[in-house]
Each structure stands twice: as C-alpha cells, then as structure tokens.
Design an enzyme around this catalytic site. Sequence first.
Site, PDB file in Angstrom:
ATOM      1  N   SER A 332       9.751 -12.203 -10.782  1.00 57.49           N
ATOM      2  CA  SER A 332      10.449 -12.247  -9.487  1.00 57.49           C
ATOM      3  C   SER A 332      11.531 -13.306  -9.403  1.00 57.49           C
ATOM      4  CB  SER A 332       9.436 -12.497  -8.376  1.00 57.49           C
ATOM      5  OG  SER A 332       8.433 -11.514  -8.422  1.00 57.49           O
ATOM      6  N   ASP A 356       8.339  -1.088   3.495  1.00 56.89           N
ATOM      7  CA  ASP A 356       7.378  -1.315   2.414  1.00 56.89           C
ATOM      8  C   ASP A 356       5.989  -0.956   2.883  1.00 56.89           C
ATOM      9  OD1 ASP A 356       5.696  -2.255   0.453  1.00 56.89           O
ATOM     10  OD2 ASP A 356       6.069  -4.390   0.881  1.00 56.89           O
ATOM     11  N   ASP A 371       3.176  -2.882  -4.541  1.00 58.20           N
ATOM     12  CA  ASP A 371       3.633  -4.204  -4.137  1.00 58.20           C
ATOM     13  C   ASP A 371       2.505  -5.160  -4.454  1.00 58.20           C
ATOM     14  OD1 ASP A 371       6.034  -5.158  -2.004  1.00 58.20           O
ATOM     15  OD2 ASP A 371       4.371  -6.568  -2.361  1.00 58.20           O
ATOM     16  N   HIS A 377       4.786  -5.015   3.278  1.00 57.48           N
ATOM     17  CA  HIS A 377       5.483  -5.962   4.150  1.00 57.48           C
ATOM     18  C   HIS A 377       6.136  -5.295   5.329  1.00 57.48           C
ATOM     19  CE1 HIS A 377       5.267  -8.168   0.284  1.00 57.48           C
ATOM     20  NE2 HIS A 377       5.167  -9.241   1.077  1.00 57.48           N
ATOM     21  N   CYS A 390       9.240  -9.446  -1.921  1.00 65.22           N
ATOM     22  CA  CYS A 390       8.779  -8.076  -1.662  1.00 65.22           C
ATOM     23  C   CYS A 390       9.183  -7.157  -2.815  1.00 65.22           C
ATOM     24  CB  CYS A 390       9.401  -7.578  -0.359  1.00 65.22           C
ATOM     25  SG  CYS A 390       9.052  -5.850  -0.052  1.00 65.22           S
TER      26      CYS A 390
END
Lengths: 665, 371
Positions: A332, A356, A371, A377, A390
């Site tokens: 990430s 999401d 996720d 989210h 996310c």
Amino acid sequence: MASNKRVAIRNHSAEANLFARRTFIAFIGILALLLTLISNIYDLEINSYEKYQTRSNSNRIKLLPVAPNRGLIYDRNGILLADNKPVYSLEVIAEQTIDLKKHIKEVSELLDISEEKQEKLFKALKSKRRFKPLELHSRLSAQQVALFSVNQHKFPGFFIDARLKRYYPFGDLTTHSLGYVARINRKDSIRLAEDNLDEDYAATRNIGKLGLEKYYENILHGTIGHQEVEINNQGRIIRTLDYAPPISGKNLTLSIDIELQMIAKRALAGKRGAVVAIDPRNGEILAMYSNPSYDGNLFVHGISSKNYRKLLNPKNDRPLLNRSVQGYPPASTVKPLLGLTGLEAGVITNESRFYDPGWFQLKGLERKYRDWWAPGHGWVDLNQAIEHSCNVFFYNLAYQLNIDNITDMMEKFGFGDLTGVDIWEDKRAILPGRETKRSRYNKPWYTGDTIAVGIGQGYWTVTPLQLAQAFSILANKGDIKIPHFLRATAELVVEEVAINDEIISGESDVNIISKMVTKMTDYDDKPPIILKNNKHWNLVLDAMHNTAQKKYPAFQGARYDAAGKSGTAQLIAKKQDEKYDAEATKEKQRNNAMFVAFAPYENPEIVVAVVVENVLEGGGGFNAAPVARQVMDQYFGDRVIISTDKSKHPQHNNVYGADKKTGRN
Amino acid sequence: MRNIGHDQQKQRSFWQRIHIDVPLLLGILALMILGLFVVYSAGGQESAIVYRQITRLGIALLVMFAVAQIPPLSYQKWAVPVFVLGLLLLIAVLLFGHIGKGAQRWLDLGFMKFQPSEIMKLIVPIMIAWYVSQYDLPAKISTITIAFILVLLPTLLIAKQPDLGTSLLIASSGVFVIFLAGASWKLIVTCIGLASAFAPVLWMFLMKPYQKQRVLTFLDPEQDPLGSGYHIIQSKIAIGSGGLHGKGWLQGTQSQLEFLPERHTDFIFAVFSEEFGFVGVAVLLSVYLIIVMRGLWIAVHAEHAFTKLLAGSITLTFFVYVFVNIGMVSGLLPVVGVPLPLVSYGGTSMVTLLAGFGMLMAISTHKRFIA
C-alpha cells in the site's frame, strides 16, 4: 766437427735478412690484429656506447613499486568510517639468520606461533630466494610486537614489518554502504590488466570488493610511487638511487550521518529489514542500513572459511544480503503514487468516489478481490482511500487506469530502473507492466494482474532505496535528484609558494606547502516529472500528511510535520475467503511491513523508507513506522517544525482502531 | 779475444750485467701495477687478493730473473730430453691426472700439483727452434714436416685434456718458429687450406660438447642470454658502457655489482674497459705493443738462428695471448680460457710467462759472452 762444417757453409747475413723480413711481416700482422681489436672496442665503447649504457643500467637499476595510501572515508560530520591501520607481521630473511631452524622454533615458542605457520615458512623457503623476506606470522598483537622487540637481538634476520591495512571502526554498522577491501584475486588482476591499471597496482595488495570501496576504487587507490634502487646480480638491493613517492588516494566525505545510521540499526534490532533515509533536496543518502549486517573487517585480512560459512548459513538470516537494495512488494505504500496517476490520467478527480462493499469483482468473473477491512469502507474519495488504505478504491482505480498508464508513471518515478546510486549493488527490481511480465515470465498480462498492482502487489517489487527515491521525487513535486553517498573528495595538494616577491640573482626562496583541498561533488539532476496539473502533487501530498497525522500512533507527538504511508505485503497467495493467520504461517512467508515517510511536510528534508520482513503481528504502520519515527527524531533533534496552519493538523482519529488489532494497514 | 771481451764487459751497464732488459722490464712492471689496480677493483676491493697477487708477481719476477741468468744457447743441450719428458708427463696427466673444472690438467706429485702443459709452453718453442736452426734457413719441406709433427704431438695431448686455450698457444708458438724460419708461402697457403678442411673433422670428432657450445655461443650469444651467452653478453655490456673515459676506478657497475663473471681472471679486460674506457684501452694496448716491439727487436738483434727463432716465437706467442683474451672478452673470438697476460689474477701461467720473458732477457743480454 760436423757442426762447425754446417756453420761454415751457412750464410748468416742471408738468414738474418730472411728472419728480419719474416719478423717484419709478423709485425705487420700484429698491427693488423691490434687494429681489429681496437676498432671492435671503438665500436663497442664509442659507437654503441648508448646501447650498452642502457643495458648496463637496466642490469643494475630496478624500479620497486611503492603502494599509495588508500583514501580515508568520513561521514558527513567528519567522523572516520574507514581508516588505515598499521598491521605488524613477523618476517624472516633466511640469508641473514644464523641458525634458521633453531631460531624459528624459539621465536615460535616465544610468540606462540602455530606449527602450521612454521611448516608453511619452511615450505616457502624451498622455492623463494634466501634474501627475500618471508612471512612467519601475519598479524601480531601489540603484546607479541612488544615481546619480540625486547628479544629481537637474539634473532638476527628476524624483523617486524608494518603495513597499512583497512579498518572499519564501526564494523557491521557501515558494511552495506562502505563495502570492504580484500586481497586482489585473479579475477581482479585480469580486470586491472584489461584497464591497463596493473602497473599502478603493482604494490597494492587489497582492492575494493563491495559498496563504496568498490565504486570509488579509482579515487581511493591513489597513484603508485617508485623507489629506484641499485641491485647486484643476485637481485639484492645495494642502495636507493631515487624515490618518487606515491600519491595517496583521495579522502571521501559521505552524506551518511553515522549517528543516524546507529539509530537505524537500533530501531531494526532483532528484525530483518532495511532503512534508507534520503535528503530529497539533493539526493544525499543520510542513512542506509540493512539488518542483520556483518563486519567488513573480516574480509580485509581474508575471511576464514569457518566465518564465511557462518555468514552464508540461512539460519543466520543472510547478513550478506543488502536489503536496502533488494526488491520487495511495495504494497500500500505506493497508493499515493497510484492516486497521482489516476488524477493525471483524468480517470478520477479529487472528488471522485468509489463504493467499497468489502470486495471488488471483475465483470463476469467469480473471484472476489477482498479489502483488508472486511466490512468495507463504504463510499470513499481519494483522500480517504489513502488515509484508510482502502483496497477497493485502488482496485477500481487500477482497473480504470489500465496497466499501461501505471507502467508509464511508475517508470517516471524510477521503478524498475537503477537509481544511479554510487554503489554497484543497486537493483532494478520489477516494474509492473506487460513487457516485464513477458520478458521475465514469458506470460501475457491479464486484467486481474492490474487489480493486484492497484494495491502494490503482484508483478511489482521495489527496493527500499527506490521507494525512498520515488517519494523524494513526490516530496520534491517532480524534481529528481540522483541518490548518492559521496558529498566531497579531499586530496593533499602540494604548492610551491615564493616567500620573497623579489627574485634575487635568479633564485627565489620557495616554501613547499601541502594542504588538504576539499572539493564538493556535483551531481546532475535528471529531467523533472512535469504534471499536466501541478495541483495534483498537493492533493496526494496532503493525503499522505493527513494519513501520517491521523493514522499512525508511531508519529504521535512528533515535533515536526511528517507525511507517510504504510504498507503490508502479503507474501503468499490466500485462497478465496481464506483468513490470514500469522501464527500458522511459516516465518519466512509472513507479511512484510513497509513504510515510507517524509518530513517536514512543507519543506521536506528527509525521506525515510523502511522494510521489516516477516512480521508476526500488525502491518507497516505498527512495525515499520516506529523505525522511521526514530530515525526522523534523531534527524530533527531539538528542532520544532510544526506548521502554524491549524487546518493542516487534523486530530488523530483512528476509526478502525490500531492496526495492531486488524493485522493490516 | 780476451781483451776485446774484457773491454766489452767494461762497457756493459749494470742492467746488462744482471741480464735485465730495461725497456722490457718497464713494460712488464707497468702492466703488473695496472693489473693490481684492476684486480683490486674486480676482486671485490679486498686487499687480501692484491697481496696474494703481489706475492705471485714477486715469485714470477724472481723466476724471470733466474732464467735471465742462464745463457740461452745452453737450452739447446736440454731441448730433446726435456721435450720427451714433457710429452711423457702429458701422457701421465691423461692417464692419472687430477680432474679440476671438468678437465684433466694437473698432475698430483704428492707434495704439489703440477701442470705439465704450462712447461710445454716454453719447451715447444725451444725444441722447434733448436730443431729448425740445425739446418739452413729457409727451412726445407722435410724439416718443416718433422717440426710440424713435433708441434702436433703436445698440441693434441693437451687438446685431449681438454684445454683448448693452452693447446692453441702451444701450437702457435711452434708454428711461429716455422714461419720465422722461412717456410715458403706456398706451404703456408697449403697449410691454411688443409686446416680449414680439417675444421669439420675437428668439429665432428674431436671437440667436446661444451667446446662446441662455446663456438655456437660465440656466433650468437643472444640466443641464450642467461645461459651460455651470459658471459659474453655481460662482458660486452661492461666494455660498451665504459664509453670514452670509463666509469672510473671502482665505479664499474657491471663488475662491482657482480654482473660480470670471472671478473678478476679471464674477463679482467672487461672490468678495465668499463672503468677506464676507450682511452684506458688505447693506453693498455700501447703498452702491449711496446713490449711486443721490444721482443721483436731483441729477436732481430739476436746473434744466432736459434735465439732469433726462440725470441720471435716467445714474443709472437705473447701477442697471441693478448689478442685471444681481448678478442674473446670483446666478442671477436669464442670463449677460450686464456688470461690477459700480466694483468689477470692467477699463478701458474704468470710464472711461465715471466720465465719466457726471462729467456728474452737472456737472449738480449748474454750475446757477446758466448760469441
């Protein structure tokens, strides 16, 4: 009286004449032969004088090479990182000894020299000339030196020889950047010969094998000197005729701050991983440490096979590996860069939102891309997506961008390419894209691959150095400085300074002054990254700032404004819906923790990239961010750099709790 | 007769009365003193070696002085028996001789070692001169043939030891007598022709491998610069690097740093030319020339055919010494073990040499006694 009779009929004057004639002829012959001799010698001594003069000199004059002193290496504050220390060896000249065998036995007893070394000497004695010094013991302790010196008079022909050898006072702290020198081997000799440097290395024993010692070998080595000596037919030195001293190698001043390096080491204690800290303003590497490390001094004297096996043993976590230039999945950490790519490609705006639900699915395919936060989210925009890391937002973004846009932009940030850093260990790692996959794996690119790239996984690895460099470019808003260690070189310059301005009778008094002259090293910048819309830089940087302030407990209470992004890289593919259980996963397959940060937010001075391998619990924020924090704390010291603009200081609110609980970002 | 003799005796100088030829002595002493300096330089600057050489020179001079006292015509009586004895000794050397340096040259008499070939250097010219002078000059073919055989016998015996240098000198001493005795030019040309025809035979059957190697090395020393060519190459370097004025006494690097082999013996000329240069060589050769001229003068003014031939042969052989040594050291001739007369360090040959000069002096100073 036969004799008288013979005499009577002899014609004495005729005989005398005959004899005189013959003698005269013989004399002419003598003159001719003398002339032959003298003309031959005239030819040798007068006509060919120069030829024989040269041959006579080449008989008796030998040039002995004298090794230059290797340049020293300092950190940015002038602390010595690579020194030359005298090493004492015990040598013997067989010819000068009185009772070689007995004395070798006695001296060995005195200094506790092993049988093995004595045997080696006796063996060498058979093949070497008796007036050449041979080594009995290579590294004498101070005690042995003292002990021998007191007793030297008992051992004619034995003496102590001092030589300068490389010494790294910080041991394993600096090995991965400094590298080390070691004995010139056959391969080195061949290379030196190819570069026509073999003459310059005639007296040199060690050569840079790794890191900066290797990269700057030509600067550090210096220039060979020569002692012109007269020798006899045995090759023994009679006297010194001339001496051209060697020129020492240049001293190097690095950008490394050894204290920062120490903090990095302490922060990584007990972990496998690496820290790279760069000054984005100029590309100077402030710290580069890979844990575990090893002591470069071991190699200077020739590492024992026992020690070398130890370094190679997988149980010891492969200390030889420089993890700061190994490829890791960025996970990430690269989301801000992907966000920037989305903005630039016009695929999203700062206001664009994706929903999401906890997963992402490609049209017509069964597989769900999860996720990390299973409940999802909900609706998130770019800023939130970066803050909360996310995944689904970035699955969507990557899908809409398609891989070629990503490849193009990531290439601009230096991924998949050498950073240009001044150590040869620099690696390209893997740039995500069709071409990489085809050339490396000979497979076509699938859309599913693009989805994984959206969260920094799949066909993508970056080195911690590349990561630090990419975020230096981001922090610089596109300006690219090549990362480097070398700040300056220094060399002794000898100057002749006239004392008197007036020159009296053609002679001037000259003072020879030598001084160290330091020269800062210049680096050319690469062409900057120019965005279609410069505001996009700020959007992404803001999001990172926001993230650092809100998300990472590690950065709470910092007296400088940091911006950062964590990442947690999965090393094994999970099956659909399978839960990750660190305890049950083999140690080497556990997640890697990644973190990249810069500070101060407004005028970045330092970018830190951290990787911690195979963490048991938590992710980048929990495992790697504290390492970056410690390095940055050390860097800023007592300085307080907090923006006065309150709006830029969102309160810390970790909606999803500490990432320790979730085990993810 | 008595009166005249008395008058003449009165006219004689002191030197004549002690049978010393002054010009010859001065030349010999000049070379000896020069030699001492070079020996000191070449022998590692040790005075011990110089003292030993001085002792030898002293002995040799005494021998010369002693020989000079003997009336030269009295040699004739002893020529045949001594010559035969010499041949027997040479045969004895071959049978029982002491081996040194790869050749049988010495005869161990128990109390001393003895080199018969040295004595032959003197006996051969005496023998041949005696034999040839019994007949009218110019010598007839038959006389010359026998003389040749008389020369050939010791020459071959010595060559067999093997000692090429000495056999060469002995052969030339005999041949010079024959030449001076007026051997016809036709004969001389024929002999040279025969000798060159004989050369391949010599090469194939008589020469030892090391002798062949010397000749090969002489033809091209650079083919084996560290082996057999080493001597001559280093010697040429020493001479060549001396230049016009030389490197100076004790300053010759080739000799002082021991690149030059056999420095104080056979190769002493190279040391001399390295340190004293071309100028020194010119002076040295002039002194040799003066000695040779004086020797020839004595020969021409000798009263008898025997003494003329003997004096001529001794003088010419002396020159052959000089020529062969310098020629060898400077690369004109193959390496044969011949020292530089009166200069090289060494004992036996010095004594023989000065005994020869003693004979020259006797020939020069005993004249009117016997007449």
